[in-house]
Design a protein around this motif. Sequence first.
Motif, mmCIF file in Angstrom:
data_model
loop_
_atom_site.group_PDB
_atom_site.id
_atom_site.type_symbol
_atom_site.label_atom_id
_atom_site.label_comp_id
_atom_site.label_asym_id
_atom_site.label_seq_id
_atom_site.Cartn_x
_atom_site.Cartn_y
_atom_site.Cartn_z
ATOM 1 N N PHE A 193 0.856 -1.180 0.000
ATOM 2 C CA PHE A 193 0.000 0.000 0.000
ATOM 3 C C PHE A 193 0.898 1.237 0.000
ATOM 4 O O PHE A 193 1.794 1.349 0.843
ATOM 5 N N VAL A 194 0.661 2.144 -0.942
ATOM 6 C CA VAL A 194 1.322 3.443 -0.933
ATOM 7 C C VAL A 194 0.259 4.437 -0.486
ATOM 8 O O VAL A 194 -0.685 4.725 -1.221
ATOM 9 N N ASP A 195 0.398 4.940 0.734
ATOM 10 C CA ASP A 195 -0.649 5.714 1.403
ATOM 11 C C ASP A 195 -0.472 7.204 1.126
ATOM 12 O O ASP A 195 0.500 7.820 1.557
ATOM 13 N N PHE A 196 -1.447 7.794 0.424
ATOM 14 C CA PHE A 196 -1.398 9.205 0.053
ATOM 15 C C PHE A 196 -2.197 10.093 1.010
ATOM 16 O O PHE A 196 -2.361 11.280 0.727
ATOM 17 N N CYS A 206 -5.795 2.964 4.956
ATOM 18 C CA CYS A 206 -4.756 2.190 4.261
ATOM 19 C C CYS A 206 -3.942 1.377 5.269
ATOM 20 O O CYS A 206 -3.636 0.203 5.038
ATOM 21 N N ARG A 207 -3.590 2.005 6.373
ATOM 22 C CA ARG A 207 -2.832 1.295 7.413
ATOM 23 C C ARG A 207 -3.644 0.125 7.977
ATOM 24 O O ARG A 207 -3.109 -0.975 8.165
ATOM 25 N N ALA A 215 0.253 -6.714 4.766
ATOM 26 C CA ALA A 215 0.886 -6.067 3.613
ATOM 27 C C ALA A 215 1.886 -5.011 4.056
ATOM 28 O O ALA A 215 1.872 -4.539 5.198
ATOM 29 N N ALA A 216 2.757 -4.623 3.129
ATOM 30 C CA ALA A 216 3.662 -3.509 3.355
ATOM 31 C C ALA A 216 2.896 -2.203 3.253
ATOM 32 O O ALA A 216 1.922 -2.101 2.501
ATOM 33 N N LEU A 217 3.342 -1.193 4.005
ATOM 34 C CA LEU A 217 2.725 0.132 3.953
ATOM 35 C C LEU A 217 3.833 1.171 3.845
ATOM 36 O O LEU A 217 4.730 1.231 4.674
ATOM 37 N N LEU A 218 3.769 1.987 2.790
ATOM 38 C CA LEU A 218 4.750 3.045 2.567
ATOM 39 C C LEU A 218 4.037 4.336 2.244
ATOM 40 O O LEU A 218 2.936 4.329 1.699
#
Length: 225
Positions: A193-196, A206-207, A215-218
């Motif tokens: 997940f690329v959190d905007f 998203c988190r 999942a990964a979170l960036l």
Amino acid sequence: MLSHRKGAAADSRSGFRWRQGAGAGLRGRLQGTAGKRIAWLPTLAARRQDALRTEHLRFVREAPRGGVLHCFVLDCSGSMLGGQRLALAKGLLIALFDRASAARAEAALVCFGGAGATLRFGPAVPRWWNERWLGPVGGGGGTPLASGVREAAQVLARSARRKPAQQRWLWILSDGRSGDQPARPRHADEVVFVDFEREAIRLGRCRALADAWGAALLTPDELIA
């Protein structure tokens, strides 16, 4: 942005190359003992907001023999228009597609917004990818996250039937301004997940979904740097 310099370290799991010098001290100490290379994307995801510690480290696994598919899911809803978030997401996609092309990895792009989701590209090895192609992708309307995930799940399922040995990555670029809680697609080997989300008061969806999916979170800044 996501530099292509010759000195960059290759992550064979993802098919992408990461900027030289990132975490060089830790990498040097660990390579001297175990001889393994750090996989920075899963490492950053494990670190979250903490200072980087040894227990956060994840290591590069052997490159998959069946190749790699990166399925990108782009949130084109109205909320992504604020603060130029959609423009930033498009810029990141251009760089990520360039990397997929250089690594001979397949890519796919699903866009969701308004009333539904659409497969805009792939799966295929990108031959070219530039701002002229992506520019017409507009934004507006609601955030049908479940539709985007469902469309991506179909892409991944078809890929699993066509190339069972392929490693499949699912990337979701969104601000999470949706109440949808879709299930993790079962054919996604890795999810990022690329959190905007940038609001002062954050919903953190998203988190929450990244935690539920393992999942990964960036953030975009973490992905760039």
